[in-house]
Scaffold this motif. Structure first.
Motif: not given
Length: 153
Positions: A33-47
């Motif tokens: 969950t933390r990893f996916v949130q970090s990605r989405t915060d950077k504008g990356l896909s929620p994978h």
């Protein structure tokens, strides 16, 4: 000379991977969950993404409803459906980013010995999904192992 093609349906294939550092399904879920949130915060896909040095040779079969089955404390305990494979780099070398759904699905706990890297897992050897209140995902690993040994799953 005429060409003949033989249709060979895709046989789904899975991977199994050790979840190093995870104590339970809950701890793996929290980390993902933390990893996916970090990605989405950077504008990356929620994978959820796992980067590996080797690109799976049988990648096409992994994309046909394949999953990564996570080994936690000596048991396959859950899985993430694989949604894509992307070429990337890691430490300046060619690598493969395995793109997964962020949804963790508990499975029937199945004992596995430690191994390095990842291993293919044929569909007939993959543990069945557990759903609802009987998933036991919040149980301590030792109790899950005792239930497996007793044949409760």
């Amino acid at each position: 000379m005429p060409r003949f093609f033989v249709y060979r349906p895709h046989v789904p294939l899975h991977l199994q991977k050790l979840s190093v550092g995870s104590e339970s399904i809950a701890s793996l879920r929290d980390w993902q969950t933390r990893f996916v949130q970090s990605r989405t915060d950077k504008g990356l896909s929620p994978h959820h993404v796992h980067v590996t040095r080797m690109f799976p040779i049988r990648g096409e079969a992994l994309l046909d409803n394949g999953s990564i089955y996570w080994v936690i404390k000596g048991l396959i305990q859950c899985r993430n459906p694989i949604e894509g494979l992307e070429e990337t780099t890691k430490n300046g070398h060619r690598a493969c980013a395995i793109m997964m759904s962020p949804t963790l699905i508990p499975v029937v706990p199945t004992p596995r010995r430690a191994f390095q890297g990842w291993r293919y897992l044929n569909p007939e050897d993959a543990p069945k999904d557990l759903e609802g209140p009987n998933s036991g995902e919040d149980l301590p690993p030792e109790l899950r192992m005792k239930l497996v040994n007793l044949g409760a799953w």
